[in-house]
Design an enzyme around this catalytic site. Structure first.
Site, PDB file in Angstrom:
ATOM      1  N   SER A  16      45.288  23.411  -3.733  1.00 34.23           N
ATOM      2  CA  SER A  16      46.255  23.058  -2.694  1.00 34.23           C
ATOM      3  C   SER A  16      45.546  22.450  -1.501  1.00 34.23           C
ATOM      4  CB  SER A  16      47.036  24.309  -2.240  1.00 34.23           C
ATOM      5  OG  SER A  16      46.157  25.250  -1.639  1.00 34.23           O
ATOM      6  N   ASP A  58      36.439  32.888  -8.148  1.00 35.02           N
ATOM      7  CA  ASP A  58      36.253  33.507  -6.836  1.00 35.02           C
ATOM      8  C   ASP A  58      34.843  33.130  -6.384  1.00 35.02           C
ATOM      9  OD1 ASP A  58      35.691  35.149  -4.678  1.00 35.02           O
ATOM     10  OD2 ASP A  58      36.478  36.972  -5.592  1.00 35.02           O
ATOM     11  N   TYR A 166      35.837  33.279  11.934  1.00 39.93           N
ATOM     12  CA  TYR A 166      36.049  31.967  11.315  1.00 39.93           C
ATOM     13  C   TYR A 166      35.056  30.946  11.861  1.00 39.93           C
ATOM     14  CZ  TYR A 166      38.639  27.840   9.691  1.00 39.93           C
ATOM     15  OH  TYR A 166      39.005  26.662   9.082  1.00 39.93           O
TER      16      TYR A 166
END
Length: 260
Positions: A16, A58, A166
């Site tokens: 995506s 993963d 982040y």
């Protein structure tokens, strides 16, 4: 590097958003594309659409990354292109107070570590394992053996309130770009990193309209979210332009993020 059916590519986080847009553009040039992602439903559908391959991977797992590359190489040949788009984020202040009770909390260290494991360590894991395969390939006529592109963020430089984890993970990607490019230059493998700003991805589409309007208005020009196809276009140029190496490029409409 000329993009054609002679080239195989792996796109992490390819089911995506930015990864999917890049996978589509690569496939449009005939490139054989393998998608590494956790989302089997969307990944399988996109693979069918582009005549590619989906591998449930993963990026925090050595075994799953190894299995993904083994499956992709068996089906499509060794990749000359790796696009790293897999990533995650979870906002939270380093220290915060509960509005009702006044209780003081710090950001959960397990969450901080998970974000680094996915965004930074996971990206480096895929770089190292892909490059180890690329070095066994003969150089192309233009001299390239392979090209690796990473996805950081403008938050690596303009981290906002609540983005310490982040920003740290994405800042690490900026820090590794040049030394990895230098490491791999002896093997004729180029490495670059894209720093997207505010892009129209599934994560942002779920935000309230007033939030999206405010974010778009903060971009100097054009006053909108970036389109995933614009990210993909830059990624493809980094592949095709043989002098593009060791660079960290902002793609952000000239935004510089405010503290909040």
């Amino acid at each position: 590097m000329k993009l054609s059916s002679d080239i195989a590519a792996v796109v992490t986080g390819g089911a995506s958003g930015l990864g999917a847009a890049t996978a589509r553009q690569l496939a449009a040039h005939g490139v054989r594309v393998a998608l590494f992602d956790l989302n089997e439903q969307t990944g399988t559908a996109l693979a069918a659409e582009i005549n590619g391959l989906f591998c449930r991977v993963d990026v925090t797992s050595d075994a799953e990354v190894d299995a993904g590359f083994a499956a992709a190489r068996a089906a499509q040949g060794k990749e000359r292109v790796l696009i790293n788009c897999a990533g995650m984020g979870k906002p939270g202040k380093t220290v915060s107070r509960d509005k009702e009770t006044g209780q003081i909390r710090h950001f959960p260290l397990d969450v901080f570590n998970t974000i680094l494991q996915v965004n930074l360590v996971g990206t480096f894991r895929c770089i190292a394992k892909s490059a180890a395969g690329m070095v066994t390939l003969p150089a192309l006529a233009d001299g390239d053996r392979g090209v690796i592109i990473n996805t950081a963020s403008v938050a690596a430089e303009d981290g906002q309130v609540g983005q310490a984890a982040y920003s740290a993970s994405k800042g690490g990607l900026l820090g590794l770009t040049l030394p990895v490019a230098r490491d791999l230059s002896f093997e004729r493998i180029r490495v670059n990193t894209i720093m997207p700003g505010i892009f129209d991805t599934p994560l942002l589409r779920g935000a309230p309209q007033n939030v999206k309007d405010a974010l778009a208005a903060a971009v100097p020009f054009p006053k909108r979210f970036g389109h995933p196809d614009e990210f993909a276009s830059l990624a493809l140029e980094m592949i095709r332009n043989g002098y593009f190496n060791g660079e960290r490029v902002r793609l952000d409409g000239a935004i510089r993020m405010a503290p909040r």
